[in-house]
Scaffold this motif. Structure first.
Motif, PDB file in Angstrom:
ATOM      1  N   ALA A   1       0.829  -1.210   0.000  1.00  0.00           N
ATOM      2  CA  ALA A   1       0.000   0.000   0.000  1.00  0.00           C
ATOM      3  C   ALA A   1       0.862   1.258   0.000  1.00  0.00           C
ATOM      4  CB  ALA A   1      -0.923  -0.007   1.213  1.00  0.00           C
ATOM      5  N   ALA A   2       2.007   1.227   0.693  1.00  0.00           N
ATOM      6  CA  ALA A   2       2.887   2.398   0.726  1.00  0.00           C
ATOM      7  C   ALA A   2       3.458   2.693  -0.655  1.00  0.00           C
ATOM      8  CB  ALA A   2       4.007   2.163   1.729  1.00  0.00           C
ATOM      9  N   LYS A   3       3.851   1.645  -1.391  1.00  0.00           N
ATOM     10  CA  LYS A   3       4.364   1.862  -2.745  1.00  0.00           C
ATOM     11  C   LYS A   3       3.307   2.475  -3.650  1.00  0.00           C
ATOM     12  CE  LYS A   3       7.727  -1.925  -2.590  1.00  0.00           C
ATOM     13  NZ  LYS A   3       8.113  -3.239  -3.172  1.00  0.00           N
ATOM     14  N   ARG A   4       2.085   2.011  -3.556  1.00  0.00           N
ATOM     15  CA  ARG A   4       1.003   2.569  -4.374  1.00  0.00           C
ATOM     16  C   ARG A   4       0.736   4.020  -3.993  1.00  0.00           C
ATOM     17  NH1 ARG A   4      -3.423   0.511  -7.107  1.00  0.00           N
ATOM     18  NH2 ARG A   4      -2.034  -1.250  -7.527  1.00  0.00           N
ATOM     19  N   ALA A   5       0.792   4.336  -2.686  1.00  0.00           N
ATOM     20  CA  ALA A   5       0.542   5.714  -2.245  1.00  0.00           C
ATOM     21  C   ALA A   5       1.623   6.658  -2.755  1.00  0.00           C
ATOM     22  CB  ALA A   5       0.469   5.756  -0.718  1.00  0.00           C
ATOM     23  N   LEU A   6       2.889   6.220  -2.729  1.00  0.00           N
ATOM     24  CA  LEU A   6       3.975   7.059  -3.244  1.00  0.00           C
ATOM     25  C   LEU A   6       3.833   7.303  -4.734  1.00  0.00           C
ATOM     26  CD1 LEU A   6       7.003   5.545  -1.282  1.00  0.00           C
ATOM     27  CD2 LEU A   6       5.933   7.769  -0.915  1.00  0.00           C
TER      28      LEU A   6
ATOM     29  N   ASP B   1       2.408  15.943 -10.847  1.00  0.00           N
ATOM     30  CA  ASP B   1       2.737  16.302 -12.225  1.00  0.00           C
ATOM     31  C   ASP B   1       1.700  15.842 -13.239  1.00  0.00           C
ATOM     32  OD1 ASP B   1       5.158  17.251 -11.180  1.00  0.00           O
ATOM     33  OD2 ASP B   1       6.074  15.261 -11.358  1.00  0.00           O
ATOM     34  N   GLY B   2       0.783  14.973 -12.830  1.00  0.00           N
ATOM     35  CA  GLY B   2      -0.145  14.404 -13.787  1.00  0.00           C
ATOM     36  C   GLY B   2      -1.201  15.377 -14.261  1.00  0.00           C
ATOM     37  N   ARG B   3      -1.697  15.116 -15.470  1.00  0.00           N
ATOM     38  CA  ARG B   3      -2.741  15.961 -16.046  1.00  0.00           C
ATOM     39  C   ARG B   3      -3.974  15.146 -16.427  1.00  0.00           C
ATOM     40  NH1 ARG B   3      -0.260  19.405 -14.056  1.00  0.00           N
ATOM     41  NH2 ARG B   3       0.968  21.085 -15.039  1.00  0.00           N
ATOM     42  N   ASP B   4      -3.929  13.855 -16.264  1.00  0.00           N
ATOM     43  CA  ASP B   4      -5.050  13.016 -16.677  1.00  0.00           C
ATOM     44  C   ASP B   4      -6.083  12.906 -15.561  1.00  0.00           C
ATOM     45  OD1 ASP B   4      -3.665  11.511 -14.892  1.00  0.00           O
ATOM     46  OD2 ASP B   4      -3.265   9.819 -16.233  1.00  0.00           O
ATOM     47  N   ARG B   5      -7.115  12.101 -15.817  1.00  0.00           N
ATOM     48  CA  ARG B   5      -8.210  11.956 -14.871  1.00  0.00           C
ATOM     49  C   ARG B   5      -7.757  11.289 -13.576  1.00  0.00           C
ATOM     50  NH1 ARG B   5     -13.312   8.660 -16.957  1.00  0.00           N
ATOM     51  NH2 ARG B   5     -11.694   7.042 -17.052  1.00  0.00           N
ATOM     52  N   GLN B   6      -6.828  10.329 -13.664  1.00  0.00           N
ATOM     53  CA  GLN B   6      -6.331   9.659 -12.456  1.00  0.00           C
ATOM     54  C   GLN B   6      -5.624  10.648 -11.543  1.00  0.00           C
ATOM     55  OE1 GLN B   6      -6.921   6.638 -11.502  1.00  0.00           O
ATOM     56  NE2 GLN B   6      -5.604   6.648  -9.682  1.00  0.00           N
ATOM     57  N   ALA B   7      -4.861  11.574 -12.125  1.00  0.00           N
ATOM     58  CA  ALA B   7      -4.163  12.582 -11.326  1.00  0.00           C
ATOM     59  C   ALA B   7      -5.154  13.494 -10.633  1.00  0.00           C
ATOM     60  CB  ALA B   7      -3.200  13.382 -12.205  1.00  0.00           C
ATOM     61  N   ARG B   8      -6.215  13.872 -11.356  1.00  0.00           N
ATOM     62  CA  ARG B   8      -7.223  14.741 -10.731  1.00  0.00           C
ATOM     63  C   ARG B   8      -7.918  14.022  -9.577  1.00  0.00           C
ATOM     64  NH1 ARG B   8      -8.101  15.852 -16.243  1.00  0.00           N
ATOM     65  NH2 ARG B   8      -9.973  14.558 -16.295  1.00  0.00           N
ATOM     66  N   ARG B   9      -8.158  12.739  -9.721  1.00  0.00           N
ATOM     67  CA  ARG B   9      -8.782  11.964  -8.633  1.00  0.00           C
ATOM     68  C   ARG B   9      -7.862  11.922  -7.403  1.00  0.00           C
ATOM     69  NH1 ARG B   9     -11.208   6.662 -11.835  1.00  0.00           N
ATOM     70  NH2 ARG B   9     -13.020   7.709 -12.781  1.00  0.00           N
ATOM     71  N   CYS B  10      -6.575  11.780  -7.648  1.00  0.00           N
ATOM     72  CA  CYS B  10      -5.626  11.759  -6.523  1.00  0.00           C
ATOM     73  C   CYS B  10      -5.614  13.093  -5.799  1.00  0.00           C
ATOM     74  CB  CYS B  10      -4.224  11.421  -7.037  1.00  0.00           C
ATOM     75  SG  CYS B  10      -4.041   9.712  -7.620  1.00  0.00           S
ATOM     76  N   ARG B  11      -5.643  14.197  -6.553  1.00  0.00           N
ATOM     77  CA  ARG B  11      -5.639  15.504  -5.915  1.00  0.00           C
ATOM     78  C   ARG B  11      -6.929  15.729  -5.129  1.00  0.00           C
ATOM     79  NH1 ARG B  11      -2.626  16.904 -10.696  1.00  0.00           N
ATOM     80  NH2 ARG B  11      -4.541  17.288 -11.879  1.00  0.00           N
ATOM     81  N   GLU B  12      -8.045  15.175  -5.640  1.00  0.00           N
ATOM     82  CA  GLU B  12      -9.308  15.292  -4.916  1.00  0.00           C
ATOM     83  C   GLU B  12      -9.262  14.488  -3.611  1.00  0.00           C
ATOM     84  OE1 GLU B  12     -13.223  16.363  -3.992  1.00  0.00           O
ATOM     85  OE2 GLU B  12     -11.729  17.216  -5.359  1.00  0.00           O
ATOM     86  N   ARG B  13      -8.633  13.318  -3.623  1.00  0.00           N
ATOM     87  CA  ARG B  13      -8.487  12.522  -2.393  1.00  0.00           C
ATOM     88  C   ARG B  13      -7.596  13.236  -1.386  1.00  0.00           C
ATOM     89  NH1 ARG B  13      -6.615   6.678  -4.281  1.00  0.00           N
ATOM     90  NH2 ARG B  13      -6.419   6.453  -1.997  1.00  0.00           N
ATOM     91  N   ILE B  14      -6.579  13.948  -1.874  1.00  0.00           N
ATOM     92  CA  ILE B  14      -5.718  14.706  -0.965  1.00  0.00           C
ATOM     93  C   ILE B  14      -6.503  15.819  -0.299  1.00  0.00           C
ATOM     94  CG2 ILE B  14      -3.718  16.251  -0.860  1.00  0.00           C
ATOM     95  CD1 ILE B  14      -2.431  14.556  -3.057  1.00  0.00           C
ATOM     96  N   ARG B  15      -7.362  16.484  -1.082  1.00  0.00           N
ATOM     97  CA  ARG B  15      -8.160  17.580  -0.527  1.00  0.00           C
ATOM     98  C   ARG B  15      -9.127  17.059   0.539  1.00  0.00           C
ATOM     99  NH1 ARG B  15     -12.975  19.621  -0.870  1.00  0.00           N
ATOM    100  NH2 ARG B  15     -13.655  18.058  -2.409  1.00  0.00           N
TER     101      ARG B  15
ATOM    102  N   ASN C   1      -2.419  13.825   6.047  1.00  0.00           N
ATOM    103  CA  ASN C   1      -1.515  14.454   5.094  1.00  0.00           C
ATOM    104  C   ASN C   1      -1.704  13.822   3.721  1.00  0.00           C
ATOM    105  OD1 ASN C   1      -0.062  12.009   5.084  1.00  0.00           O
ATOM    106  ND2 ASN C   1       1.289  12.714   6.739  1.00  0.00           N
ATOM    107  N   ALA C   2      -0.915  14.287   2.740  1.00  0.00           N
ATOM    108  CA  ALA C   2      -1.107  13.834   1.360  1.00  0.00           C
ATOM    109  C   ALA C   2      -0.820  12.344   1.223  1.00  0.00           C
ATOM    110  CB  ALA C   2      -0.210  14.653   0.430  1.00  0.00           C
ATOM    111  N   PHE C   3       0.252  11.878   1.871  1.00  0.00           N
ATOM    112  CA  PHE C   3       0.606  10.463   1.776  1.00  0.00           C
ATOM    113  C   PHE C   3      -0.481   9.579   2.358  1.00  0.00           C
ATOM    114  CE2 PHE C   3       2.569   6.755   3.849  1.00  0.00           C
ATOM    115  CZ  PHE C   3       3.087   6.100   2.736  1.00  0.00           C
ATOM    116  N   GLN C   4      -0.986   9.945   3.536  1.00  0.00           N
ATOM    117  CA  GLN C   4      -2.022   9.138   4.183  1.00  0.00           C
ATOM    118  C   GLN C   4      -3.314   9.140   3.384  1.00  0.00           C
ATOM    119  OE1 GLN C   4      -2.112  11.102   7.951  1.00  0.00           O
ATOM    120  NE2 GLN C   4      -0.446   9.865   8.838  1.00  0.00           N
ATOM    121  N   SER C   5      -3.593  10.252   2.712  1.00  0.00           N
ATOM    122  CA  SER C   5      -4.837  10.344   1.931  1.00  0.00           C
ATOM    123  C   SER C   5      -4.816   9.419   0.733  1.00  0.00           C
ATOM    124  CB  SER C   5      -5.048  11.787   1.461  1.00  0.00           C
ATOM    125  OG  SER C   5      -5.104  12.680   2.563  1.00  0.00           O
TER     126      SER C   5
END
Length: 797
Positions: A289-294, A302-316, A324-328
């Motif tokens: 799970a830690a490797k996937r989170a990193l 740096d991502g611009r695709d839909r997966q990157a936007r989903r990650c930023r939404e989970r961080i928010r 924090n961002a890693f735990q999210s």
């Protein structure tokens, strides 16, 4: 039984305190009678025992090491407690059952405690048991600000003027309990601390406000911690009994005042070793799970695709929850946990498994699954039965304890039960001779008992071991041919006292009949040791002794001729190749070799220990010289450890000699017995078959048999071997004698038949001698001639 003067003083003390007559009478009945019941006989998971109280002068029963014994030790060490007894007389209570019906019941308190300020009727419970009782009977078991009350008992004893209290054993410090065991022994020893040492201790604590027990011993050049613990017992120096284990002196802080000690504890930085509670996966994820989170964290930057936007939404969203961002971005894999098997199939599957659990026969897994499939196809023909693997997985979901109980009873259920929480266990032994374990095992080895007429008669001996619980040190052993008996127990303690001059303070064992016998408990009470026992049908509590048995089997027995370790199918072996045919070890050899192996075992590192048992045992014995119960190997101990003999096992001749096991024992004092008495009290010496002890007019005399003088000149191994052979080898000797008698009968029969034949020959030969041959010889010759003629005719062309 409590001394009458003690009872009288106690009752006078209560009268002075103003207790009513009803209360005094109940206390009188408790002090003048034996315990109303045997404690611990129905124990399921706790170690019951008899504590030999140094202050009270008698044994006090405890139903659990973690409950009753913890309070017994506190009362034993307290100067405020005058007297305490277990299992006072039962009383009648009226209470409602789970259906609300008022019923009469019998209630027996755990203890009656007499203090300087009054009397207490005590019930001791663990917190888990108190919570269960409160949930089941909320009106009877009540907790108010941490103080528990058993309402029916409280009301009854209040009516006769005695307070009833419920004590929560779970609130007590296990470290203090272990420390009290040591301090009680220090108090009993009563070591005198000289003025020079007291001044040296005071000077050392003047130089440093506080220090450790270890450093203090080193600074004062002491060999033992005993005088320092004596000063702690007297209150000359201070430490924290709840925080520090006195037998781990490197961590024990001491000071010359309580205030300085508290300041020392506050200033010391101690790293906690407490076990943490369950930790969220969001705080400590798995490696995957830690490797996937990193990876998701880099994608969110740096991502611009839909997966990157989903990650930023989970961080928010995680930031709103305090992450924090890693735990999210830690993935929460759950999967589909719903049961995919149709409910109709599940229903019949569960019913079949539960019915199978109740069966007492032993069928294979394949046979059970075949039976299930055959019934399932009839029960739900529209659905396929589950596979054997699925069936096995559902079986594992059932309660393993209930399943094994149905198959093998209480013993098998106990073996399948989960282990208790480590943090809930008591500190059983932290120094040498604090606690010993006894165990018996039937060796997988044939030993020669006697040899007669070219044949060796063999038996498998029983081995009895005594092991030090703290260090795993193998203290003593003995071999016998009989099942575990008073003889083997007597010899275990004799060998222990002879070698070390003391016995363990507590002796643990299973619940074998010989280990619950009056003889065993009386012998331990005589020396001042306290026995305790496993829960019934539960073998988890004697691991130290069991480990030695395993080592003996693998290291020694496997290398000796006549062992049956791999002797599974007896029908594969011909006569002459069986273990009993190959045995060469005599009983003396077995004693000698086991003694040598005991020293090898004690010098070998066991498990994860930092040193061999001998090093740990010897160092602890030197550091804490007060440990154990000092016992002298004198005449009193020899007679006390001798075994009582039933009256039907011996006879007294008119001249006073006693006949016992084919041996004649005599002593001049025995002539005074007859004709007044036909019996005397006889005790058999377990170590010397040619000596018994007889009680004659209030004293014990040693009656000897003819073999005593030669026997006493032999080495220890030969004496032990002969003792067991003479005292316990009679069945084998009788069998050998019976076989010898048959041989003699056969030889006499052959002799008689030969003599008769010789006489007949003389009578017959006399009249036929002139003819040159007997009638039988003529017939034989004629037959042989006919055979020769037939052979010649066959050979001719």
């Amino acid at each position: 039984m409590i001394d009458k003067d003690v009872v009288s003083r106690t009752l006078d003390h209560l009268a002075e305190l103003g207790y009513p007559k009803s209360a005094v009478e109940y206390v009188r009945s408790a002090l003048e009678s034996e315990p109303s019941r045997v404690a611990g006989q129905f124990a399921k998971g706790n170690v019951a025992g008899n504590y030999s109280s140094p202050t009270q002068g008698f044994s006090v029963q405890s139903e659990s090491h973690g409950a009753e014994l913890t309070y017994i030790l506190r009362w034993e060490y307290s100067t405020d407690v005058l007297l305490y007894v277990d299992q006072p007389p039962p009383v009648e209570l009226y209470k409602r059952d789970k259906n609300g019906v008022l019923k009469r019941s019998i209630y027996t308190p755990d203890f009656l405690v007499v203090e300087q300020g009054g009397v207490l009727i005590v019930e001791v419970k663990r917190e888990s048991d108190l919570l269960k009782n409160a949930e089941k009977y909320p009106e009877q078991w009540v907790c108010d600000n941490g103080e528990w009350e058993y309402v029916p008992a409280h009301e009854h004893f209040d009516s006769i003027g005695l307070p009833h209290v419920v004590l929560n054993a779970s609130s007590l410090s296990r470290v203090r309990t272990s420390n009290l065991k040591a301090l009680i022994r220090v108090a009993v020893e009563g070591v005198e601390v000289g003025s020079d040492l007291r001044a040296a201790v005071a000077a050392a604590l003047d130089q440093r406000a506080w220090t450790t027990l270890f450093d203090l011993k080193v600074d004062l050049l002491l060999r033992s911690y005993t005088p320092l613990l004596q000063l702690i017992h007297e209150g000359a120096i201070f430490t924290d009994f709840d925080r520090f284990l006195l037998t781990k002196p490197a961590a024990v802080l001491v000071a010359d005042s309580q205030d300085i000690l508290e300041a020392a504890i506050a200033s010391e930085v101690h790293q906690s070793v407490d076990t943490p509670s369950d930790v969220s996966i969001l705080l400590v994820p798995s490696g995957k799970a830690a490797k996937r989170a990193l990876a998701n964290l880099e994608l969110a930057k740096d991502g611009r695709d839909r997966q990157a936007r989903r990650c930023r939404e989970r961080i928010r969203k995680g930031k709103e929850r305090g992450l924090n961002a890693f735990q999210s971005l830690i993935p929460q894999w759950k999967g589909n946990t719903s049961v995919k098997i149709p409910s109709k199939v599940v229903s019949f599957l569960v019913k079949h498994i539960q019915a199978e659990v109740q069966r007492k026969d032993f069928r294979s897994a394949k046979a059970i699954h075949d039976d299930y499939r055959a019934l399932a196809r009839k029960k739900h023909p529209d659905f396929e039965p589950v596979t054997a693997k699925t069936y096995s997985n559902w079986v594992k979901k059932e309660d393993s304890v209930l399943r094994e109980y149905a198959r093998g009873g209480r013993r098998k259920a106990n073996a399948a039960a989960p282990s208790t929480n480590v943090t809930d266990r008591e500190i059983l032994a932290s120094r040498a001779f604090e606690r010993g374990c006894i165990d018996h095992t039937l060796l997988k080895l044939f030993v020669i008992v006697v040899e007669s007429n070219g044949r060796a008669y063999v038996r498998r001996p029983w081995l009895t071991n005594l092991v030090d619980d703290y260090s795993d040190y193998w203290l003593a052993f003995f071999l016998s041919f009989e099942r575990p008996s008073r003889r083997s127990l007597a010899m275990i303690f004799r060998n222990c006292v002879r070698e070390y001059g003391r016995v363990p303070e507590f002796v643990h064992s299973d619940r074998g009949a010989e280990l619950r016998s009056t003889y065993y408990q009386g012998l331990l009470a005589h020396v001042g040791s306290s026995p305790d026992w496993n829960p019934a049908a539960n073998s988890r509590f004697n691991s130290q002794a069991e480990l030695i048995n395993l080592h003996i089997q693998e290291k020694w027995i496997a290398a000796r001729p006549g062992n049956i370790i791999d002797f599974d199918n007896r029908r594969k072996y011909s006569r002459g190749f069986r273990p009993q045919d190959l045995a060469t070890v005599t009983l003396r050899d077995a004693f000698r070799e086991l003694s040598a192996y005991r020293h090898i075992y004690n010098d070998t590192v066991i498990g994860t220990r930092e040193a061999p048992p001998a090093v740990l045992f010897n160092q602890s014995s030197e550091d804490f010289g007060f440990s154990g119960i000092p016992t002298s190997f004198d005449e009193n101990f020899i007679v006390a450890s001798s075994v009582d003999t039933d009256r039907d096992k011996y006879k007294i001749r008119p001249n006073g000699d006693i006949i016992r096991k084919e041996l004649h024992f005599s002593h001049p004092e025995l002539r005074r017995v007859r004709p007044k008495k036909s019996h005397v009290e006889v005790r058999e010496d377990p170590e010397n078959p040619y000596r018994i002890f007889c009680r004659v007019e209030g004293s014990w005399v040693a009656a000897l048999s003819g073999g005593h003088n030669v026997f006493s000149t032999q080495d220890a191994y030969s004496r032990w071997g002969e003792s067991v052979r003479v005292a316990e080898g009679r069945p084998v000797r009788d069998f050998a004698k019976s076989y010898s008698g048959e041989l003699v009968a056969d030889r006499i029969r052959d002799f008689n038949e030969g003599e008769s034949s010789r006489l007949e020959d003389n009578v017959v030969q006399f009249p036929t001698h002139a003819r040159g041959q007997t009638e039988v010889e003529e017939i034989f010759e004629s037959l042989r001639s006919e055979e020769l003629e037939d052979l010649e005719s066959e050979d001719s062309p």
